[in-house]
Design a protein around this motif. Structure first.
Motif, PDB file in Angstrom:
ATOM      1  N   LEU A 236       0.743  -1.382  -0.008  1.00  2.51           N
ATOM      2  CA  LEU A 236       0.059   0.009   0.088  1.00  2.51           C
ATOM      3  C   LEU A 236       0.839   1.101   0.106  1.00  2.51           C
ATOM      4  CD1 LEU A 236      -2.810   1.336   0.125  1.00  2.51           C
ATOM      5  CD2 LEU A 236      -2.585   1.173   2.909  1.00  2.51           C
ATOM      6  N   THR A 237       1.960   1.136   0.808  1.00  2.00           N
ATOM      7  CA  THR A 237       2.855   2.433   0.880  1.00  2.00           C
ATOM      8  C   THR A 237       3.456   2.557  -0.503  1.00  2.00           C
ATOM      9  OG1 THR A 237       3.289   1.882   3.365  1.00  2.00           O
ATOM     10  CG2 THR A 237       4.931   3.312   2.139  1.00  2.00           C
ATOM     11  N   ARG A 238       3.960   1.529  -1.264  1.00  2.00           N
ATOM     12  CA  ARG A 238       4.472   1.893  -2.370  1.00  2.00           C
ATOM     13  C   ARG A 238       3.360   2.235  -3.375  1.00  2.00           C
ATOM     14  NH1 ARG A 238       8.654  -2.438  -4.906  1.00  2.00           N
ATOM     15  NH2 ARG A 238       8.540  -0.667  -6.507  1.00  2.00           N
ATOM     16  N   GLN A 239       2.243   1.780  -3.300  1.00  2.00           N
ATOM     17  CA  GLN A 239       1.082   2.288  -4.464  1.00  2.00           C
ATOM     18  C   GLN A 239       0.785   3.550  -4.136  1.00  2.00           C
ATOM     19  OE1 GLN A 239      -1.826  -0.731  -3.404  1.00  2.00           O
ATOM     20  NE2 GLN A 239      -1.280  -2.280  -4.847  1.00  2.00           N
ATOM     21  N   MET A 240       0.877   4.069  -3.030  1.00  2.00           N
ATOM     22  CA  MET A 240       0.436   5.588  -2.837  1.00  2.00           C
ATOM     23  C   MET A 240       1.587   6.603  -2.401  1.00  2.00           C
ATOM     24  SD  MET A 240      -3.014   4.943  -0.713  1.00  2.00           S
ATOM     25  CE  MET A 240      -3.423   6.841  -0.992  1.00  2.00           C
ATOM     26  N   ASP A 241       2.837   6.299  -2.960  1.00  2.00           N
ATOM     27  CA  ASP A 241       4.126   6.859  -2.820  1.00  2.00           C
ATOM     28  C   ASP A 241       4.468   7.435  -1.493  1.00  2.00           C
ATOM     29  OD1 ASP A 241       4.365   7.121  -5.825  1.00  2.00           O
ATOM     30  OD2 ASP A 241       2.724   8.642  -5.751  1.00  2.00           O
TER      31      ASP A 241
END
Length: 302
Positions: free
Chosen positions: A267-272
């Motif tokens: 999730l962190t990677r998907q939302m920068d």
């Protein structure tokens, strides 16, 4: 303490085994990608549906259990908001710290509940998950998106598409409607769900990134110790004040004492967000939990 360690060590042995399999390249990277996807979208949702269908939502203790979960979560959230105002954290960092403090490793939690409390404990755990999973996913997405100017739809979409939330809602609907799991579908869901926890624990070990521990160690350590020790202690105290039944309160403490979810990294990677800090927190909390969880469990009533 020995009574705690005997059921607990096989769980962490599976996590270690997953790490060694990945590090030793016994299995190709493609296997782990497929295993995570299979578990996240099929096996684990099947386990959740089965658990929700059997959950005692008619229990008179449900309001107290839900209130305890929401009060603990809300208290931590408000504290993090105050710290953000004081420390001026950007959304990329704030979202990581929120997930480190609030989200939980569901695979590890259900494996522990099954080992220590059996089917009765899993039924209560289903109630806890039904309350916490939607709320925590919403708060995580909001924290990562705050300041990015995203529309309500863009913030709601990853929550609505989350297979764990969908599984919880489906299981609750089947439970409350009285439909249940007809025509032997409970056996199918049971067989699918049976493979979820061991595979999930192996994937947790495979996803550990020790290199991430070389980053902001002080931030990771403070976040981890607060999550693994202070938060469950506060939860236990609040549960006692609210008069929550002993077993339900103990299960709630366990869920608040778990390390954060490995899917927080995705999730962190998907939302920068700050994915390096998130990887470090996940790894540190998982490693420290091998020490803190036996301590927390040894202090809980039998």
């Amino acid at each position: 303490m020995h009574n705690v360690l005997y059921p607990l060590w096989p769980i962490f042995a599976l996590i270690l085994f997953g790490y060694l399999l990945r590090r030793g390249r016994f299995l190709e990277q493609g296997f782990w990608n497929g295993a995570e996807r299979l578990n996240y979208f099929i096996l684990f949702p099947a386990l959740l549906v089965n658990s929700m269908v059997k959950a005692p939502f008619s229990s008179p203790d449900l309001p107290k259990i839900a209130l305890l979960a929401l009060l603990c979560t809300g208290g931590i959230w408000c504290l993090l908001l105050l710290l953000r105002c004081y420390r001026h954290w950007p959304a990329a960092r704030f979202g990581v710290l929120v997930q480190g403090a609030l989200r939980f490793n569901t695979y590890l939690g259900l494996a522990m509940v099954s080992a220590f409390y059996g089917a009765e404990g899993l039924a209560i755990a289903a109630i806890i998950m039904a309350v916490k999973i939607p709320v925590l996913n919403f708060l995580s997405v909001w924290a990562l998106a705050s300041g990015q100017g995203l529309s309500p739809w863009h913030m709601a979409r990853p929550i609505l598409k989350n297979p764990l939330i969908q599984a919880c809602l489906l299981g609750i609907a089947l439970n409350l409607s009285g439909i249940g799991m007809p025509l032997g579908s409970d056996n199918l869901m049971g067989m699918l769900g049976a493979g979820s926890l061991p595979l999930g624990l192996l994937c947790v070990g495979a996803a550990l990134q020790p290199a991430g521990l070389l980053g902001e160690r002080s931030a990771m350590l403070v976040n981890s110790l607060a999550r693994l020790l202070l938060v469950p202690a506060a939860c236990g105290m609040l549960g006692w004040l609210l008069g929550v039944p002993a077993q339900a309160a103990a299960l709630m403490v366990i869920f608040f004492a778990l390390p954060t979810a490995p899917t927080a990294y995705i999730l962190t990677r998907q939302m920068d967000g700050d994915s390096e800090l998130m990887a470090g927190i996940i790894t540190m909390q998982t490693l420290l939990a091998a020490v803190t969880l036996p301590l927390v469990l040894s202090l809980l009533p039998g």
